[in-house]
Motif scaffolding. Structure first.
Motif, PDB file in Angstrom:
ATOM      1  N   ILE A 230       0.849  -1.184   0.000  1.00  0.00           N
ATOM      2  CA  ILE A 230       0.000   0.000   0.000  1.00  0.00           C
ATOM      3  C   ILE A 230       0.888   1.240   0.000  1.00  0.00           C
ATOM      4  CG2 ILE A 230      -1.799   1.239   1.298  1.00  0.00           C
ATOM      5  CD1 ILE A 230      -2.666  -1.560   0.282  1.00  0.00           C
ATOM      6  N   ASP A 231       0.529   2.210  -0.803  1.00  0.00           N
ATOM      7  CA  ASP A 231       1.245   3.482  -0.836  1.00  0.00           C
ATOM      8  C   ASP A 231       1.291   4.049   0.586  1.00  0.00           C
ATOM      9  OD1 ASP A 231       1.526   6.476  -1.039  1.00  0.00           O
ATOM     10  OD2 ASP A 231       1.666   5.969  -3.175  1.00  0.00           O
ATOM     11  N   TYR A 232       2.451   4.509   1.005  1.00  0.00           N
ATOM     12  CA  TYR A 232       2.616   4.993   2.378  1.00  0.00           C
ATOM     13  C   TYR A 232       1.621   6.095   2.726  1.00  0.00           C
ATOM     14  CZ  TYR A 232       5.025   9.216   0.774  1.00  0.00           C
ATOM     15  OH  TYR A 232       5.333  10.409   0.178  1.00  0.00           O
ATOM     16  N   ARG A 233       1.163   6.854   1.732  1.00  0.00           N
ATOM     17  CA  ARG A 233       0.210   7.930   1.998  1.00  0.00           C
ATOM     18  C   ARG A 233      -1.176   7.390   2.343  1.00  0.00           C
ATOM     19  NH1 ARG A 233       1.354  10.837  -3.543  1.00  0.00           N
ATOM     20  NH2 ARG A 233       1.436   8.616  -4.055  1.00  0.00           N
ATOM     21  N   ASP A 234      -1.495   6.188   1.874  1.00  0.00           N
ATOM     22  CA  ASP A 234      -2.790   5.573   2.156  1.00  0.00           C
ATOM     23  C   ASP A 234      -2.747   4.659   3.381  1.00  0.00           C
ATOM     24  OD1 ASP A 234      -4.019   6.738  -0.074  1.00  0.00           O
ATOM     25  OD2 ASP A 234      -3.381   5.106  -1.391  1.00  0.00           O
ATOM     26  N   ALA A 235      -1.571   4.345   3.868  1.00  0.00           N
ATOM     27  CA  ALA A 235      -1.412   3.343   4.930  1.00  0.00           C
ATOM     28  C   ALA A 235      -2.136   3.710   6.220  1.00  0.00           C
ATOM     29  CB  ALA A 235       0.071   3.096   5.208  1.00  0.00           C
ATOM     30  N   ALA A 236      -2.120   4.962   6.608  1.00  0.00           N
ATOM     31  CA  ALA A 236      -2.773   5.355   7.862  1.00  0.00           C
ATOM     32  C   ALA A 236      -4.267   5.038   7.818  1.00  0.00           C
ATOM     33  CB  ALA A 236      -2.551   6.834   8.134  1.00  0.00           C
TER      34      ALA A 236
END
Length: 85
Positions: A67-73
């Motif tokens: 998962i793209d780190y920006r979507d991980a949260a």
């Protein structure tokens, strides 16, 4: 014969036409590593990334996706997904 002013205007118009049609494919450098998640649910799951809008499809139990780190949260709030170390 044309004068310098006309040539300048013609060059400026050509430059504006080129700039208007230009497509910029700038991809900013990644600030952090992407994150892997594992699906623990019983059926398939599709999730849209809250930042990128990318669609992530987990086909079955045990499916793992990066998962793209920006979507991980946003993914951490989904009970059937767990972050893989």
């Amino acid at each position: 014969m044309s004068c310098c002013g006309q040539k300048r205007n013609e060059n400026r118009q050509q430059e504006q036409r080129r700039a208007a049609g230009a497509v910029y494919n700038y991809t900013p450098p990644k600030m952090w590593e992407d994150v892997q998640f594992e699906y623990t649910g019983k059926t398939a799951l599709t999730v849209n990334g809250s930042i990128t809008g990318k669609r992530y499809r987990f086909e079955h139990t045990g499916s793992k996706l990066v998962i793209d780190y920006r979507d991980a949260a946003g993914m951490t709030g989904i009970p059937v997904l767990r972050k893989v170390k």
